[in-house]
Design a protein around this motif. Structure first.
Motif, PDB file in Angstrom:
ATOM      1  N   TRP A  48     -18.557 -22.580  -9.735  1.00  0.00           N
ATOM      2  CA  TRP A  48     -18.803 -23.343  -9.027  1.00  0.00           C
ATOM      3  C   TRP A  48     -18.023 -23.809  -7.594  1.00  0.00           C
ATOM      4  O   TRP A  48     -18.453 -24.379  -6.218  1.00  0.00           O
ATOM      5  CB  TRP A  48     -18.963 -24.791 -10.039  1.00  0.00           C
ATOM      6  CG  TRP A  48     -19.349 -25.875  -8.211  1.00  0.00           C
ATOM      7  CD1 TRP A  48     -19.080 -26.925  -8.665  1.00  0.00           C
ATOM      8  CD2 TRP A  48     -20.828 -26.095  -7.958  1.00  0.00           C
ATOM      9  NE1 TRP A  48     -20.274 -28.193  -7.529  1.00  0.00           N
ATOM     10  CE2 TRP A  48     -21.263 -27.489  -7.478  1.00  0.00           C
ATOM     11  CE3 TRP A  48     -22.530 -25.320  -8.334  1.00  0.00           C
ATOM     12  CZ2 TRP A  48     -22.329 -27.661  -7.118  1.00  0.00           C
ATOM     13  CZ3 TRP A  48     -23.073 -25.531  -8.211  1.00  0.00           C
ATOM     14  CH2 TRP A  48     -23.120 -27.179  -7.263  1.00  0.00           C
ATOM     15  N   GLN A 106     -19.922 -23.283   1.152  1.00  0.00           N
ATOM     16  CA  GLN A 106     -20.117 -23.807   1.871  1.00  0.00           C
ATOM     17  C   GLN A 106     -19.539 -24.181   3.863  1.00  0.00           C
ATOM     18  O   GLN A 106     -20.006 -24.968   3.810  1.00  0.00           O
ATOM     19  CB  GLN A 106     -20.545 -24.710   1.778  1.00  0.00           C
ATOM     20  CG  GLN A 106     -21.965 -24.539   0.424  1.00  0.00           C
ATOM     21  CD  GLN A 106     -22.361 -26.253  -0.447  1.00  0.00           C
ATOM     22  OE1 GLN A 106     -21.487 -26.477  -0.352  1.00  0.00           O
ATOM     23  NE2 GLN A 106     -23.061 -25.331  -1.610  1.00  0.00           N
ATOM     24  N   VAL A 120     -18.514 -21.344  -4.708  1.00  0.00           N
ATOM     25  CA  VAL A 120     -20.066 -21.726  -4.012  1.00  0.00           C
ATOM     26  C   VAL A 120     -19.519 -22.920  -3.377  1.00  0.00           C
ATOM     27  O   VAL A 120     -20.069 -23.550  -1.535  1.00  0.00           O
ATOM     28  CB  VAL A 120     -20.760 -22.285  -4.906  1.00  0.00           C
ATOM     29  CG1 VAL A 120     -22.420 -23.214  -4.119  1.00  0.00           C
ATOM     30  CG2 VAL A 120     -21.655 -21.594  -5.977  1.00  0.00           C
ATOM     31  N   LYS A 121     -18.627 -24.271  -3.558  1.00  0.00           N
ATOM     32  CA  LYS A 121     -18.514 -25.495  -2.677  1.00  0.00           C
ATOM     33  C   LYS A 121     -17.698 -24.864  -1.662  1.00  0.00           C
ATOM     34  O   LYS A 121     -17.546 -24.814  -0.631  1.00  0.00           O
ATOM     35  CB  LYS A 121     -17.583 -26.457  -2.973  1.00  0.00           C
ATOM     36  CG  LYS A 121     -18.576 -26.678  -3.832  1.00  0.00           C
ATOM     37  CD  LYS A 121     -18.412 -28.468  -5.034  1.00  0.00           C
ATOM     38  CE  LYS A 121     -17.077 -28.363  -5.272  1.00  0.00           C
ATOM     39  NZ  LYS A 121     -16.085 -29.011  -5.950  1.00  0.00           N
TER      40      LYS A 121
END
Length: 65
Positions: free
Chosen positions: A57, A64, A60-61
């Motif tokens: 996670w 971005q 993924v963050k």
């Protein structure tokens, strides 16, 4: 009392881009393969799933931004 966690693997899944791939196999391991065919396997157990989820996670963050 804390509820006991279970990790359930139902089937398998994989994703690839070019010659790279990531997959979760039915035996409960995460396998990452690079474009040269080298792979690393990470066994997903009850105690390691939370850490793996957190790291993925965060990846993924970070991607971005």
């Amino acid at each position: 009392m804390a509820k006991k966690k279970e990790v359930k693997i139902a089937g398998s899944a994989s994703a690839s881009m070019g010659d790279r791939s990531i997959s979760i196999s039915e035996d409960g391991s995460l396998v990452v393969t690079n474009e040269y065919g080298n792979s690393a396997s990470y066994e997903i157990g009850v105690h390691s799933f939370d850490a793996l989820w957190s790291q993925l996670w965060q990846f993924v963050k970070d991607g971005q931004h």
